[in-house]
Scaffold this active site. Sequence first.
Site, short mmCIF file in Angstrom:
data_model
loop_
_atom_site.label_atom_id
_atom_site.label_comp_id
_atom_site.label_asym_id
_atom_site.label_seq_id
_atom_site.Cartn_x
_atom_site.Cartn_y
_atom_site.Cartn_z
N ASN A 213 9.43 -10.63 63.24
CA ASN A 213 9.24 -9.18 63.35
C ASN A 213 8.49 -8.68 62.11
O ASN A 213 8.18 -9.46 61.22
CB ASN A 213 10.59 -8.47 63.54
CG ASN A 213 11.53 -8.78 62.40
OD1 ASN A 213 11.27 -8.42 61.26
ND2 ASN A 213 12.63 -9.47 62.70
N LYS A 344 30.58 -2.63 64.84
CA LYS A 344 30.61 -3.73 63.87
C LYS A 344 31.69 -3.51 62.79
O LYS A 344 31.79 -4.32 61.87
CB LYS A 344 29.23 -3.91 63.23
CG LYS A 344 28.13 -4.22 64.25
CD LYS A 344 26.87 -4.80 63.61
CE LYS A 344 25.75 -4.89 64.64
NZ LYS A 344 24.62 -5.71 64.25
O1 C5P Z 1 22.55 -4.44 66.05
P1 C5P Z 1 21.45 -4.35 65.08
O2 C5P Z 1 20.62 -5.59 65.00
O3 C5P Z 1 20.57 -3.15 65.19
O4 C5P Z 1 22.20 -4.17 63.67
C1 C5P Z 1 21.51 -4.09 62.48
C2 C5P Z 1 22.37 -4.62 61.37
O5 C5P Z 1 22.99 -5.84 61.73
C3 C5P Z 1 21.56 -4.94 60.13
O6 C5P Z 1 22.37 -4.70 59.00
C4 C5P Z 1 21.26 -6.43 60.31
O7 C5P Z 1 21.02 -7.06 59.06
C5 C5P Z 1 22.49 -6.93 60.98
N1 C5P Z 1 22.28 -8.07 61.91
C6 C5P Z 1 22.82 -9.31 61.62
N2 C5P Z 1 22.64 -10.34 62.51
C7 C5P Z 1 21.96 -10.16 63.64
C8 C5P Z 1 21.40 -8.91 63.93
C9 C5P Z 1 21.57 -7.87 63.04
O8 C5P Z 1 23.44 -9.47 60.56
N3 C5P Z 1 21.80 -11.17 64.46
#
Ligand code: C5P
Length: 404
Positions: A213, A344
């Site tokens: 990304n 979370k």
């Molecule tokens: O659910 P989402 O990806 O939008 O959440 C964002 C948060 O979760 C960020 O702090 C990101 O670093 C963390 N994250 C993670 N592992 C993932 C996806 C997101 O730690 N696989």
Amino acid sequence: MMLVDAFAGKRLLLGVTGGIAAYKAAELARLLIKAGIDVQVVMTESACRFIGAVTFQALTGNKVFTALWDADMANGMAHIGLSREADALLIAPASADFIAKIAHGLADDLLSTLCLARNCPLLIAPAMNLQMWENAATRRNLDILRQDGITVFGPDSGYQACGETGAGRMLEPENLLHRIQHFFQLEYLAGKRVLITAGPTFEAIDVVRGLTNRSSGKMGIAMAQAALAAGAQVTLICGPVGLPLPPVQKCIHVISADEMFAAVKAEVDNSDIFISVAAVADYRPAEYHSSKLKKTEAAMMLTLIPNPDILQYVASLPEPPFCVGFAAETEAVEQYAEEKRRRKKLPLIIANNAAEAIGADVSALVLLDEEGTHYLPQADKYAQARIIMAHIARLHETQKGKSA
Ligand code: C5P
């Protein structure tokens, strides 16, 4: 609630003396300003031979003083007034001659008079040729300065402008910035271990291709810098980024979400605060091809499987560190971020508009926690990070207080 930058309002008087390292003082002035510190520059006559006052004026936004008889102070007494307004006086670079002057209380120009008339702490960053540094007279003068309670930063050793190699180089501007921040005792995270993930992840399809990304890593790196400035022990787990990294205590480079997950699992027991800034790829290809896939005319199907949610895993541990998430959204930013925070089980989530923030140097942010919503208007990511870090430290203390 109003969130504030801990360094805002700190005022540093930066004295520049005549030495080739004077050019590095310009970079130092820039870094100090960027860190939220107000900088007022005073130059000696010989410093002006190495670098122009206009440079410092442009960098600091303040008039640069160079002469004892400067009539710009209301009472005509710049040597008194300037130090009364400052939290500290830093001489960088401090030449051997200037060190000798302050050791013996001489006051024959504005900067040396300021040193004598000051009522704020004096810090010096020596810079000179190695023989001058090792000369018995300089050693004696340095001893006097230390006895007088003057703080000496450095010097470093290494290649010198005169072509010799050894002790006497001025500390690098980044290093001086850290020392000044520490000197201002804004180490509200001293003794705390902060684990930060930053950057994107890269999910390989075959030996050359993959999914990633547009995260630049700028925000995660800014958070690591801010944690360092606050005195924390920082471990940075960083996906593939093309930026210089701050001098954290430990840095682990990873490529994929799985690797990031493994690194976080290995480090999390040694952390008090976990800040998950990384843009972790949500999916990875189900299959990895160890040779390059051949191009054909047919459409290609790629099956993706979900990656582990690293932050959710950490926040669900029986004794989790204080967990902070970041949420990049393109619509209903606050609503989606708050839903994520609850799902979370995070005490704090920081949200922004992905379309505006990704890869940019500035961002507008919103912080969501149990207390409510706090808005940070658009600003440089490092300035944002310092404010966020101070907020994290406060929430962490409050949480510890509650569970004690
Ligand atoms: O659910 P989402 O990806 O939008 O959440 C964002 C948060 O979760 C960020 O702090 C990101 O670093 C963390 N994250 C993670 N592992 C993932 C996806 C997101 O730690 N696989």
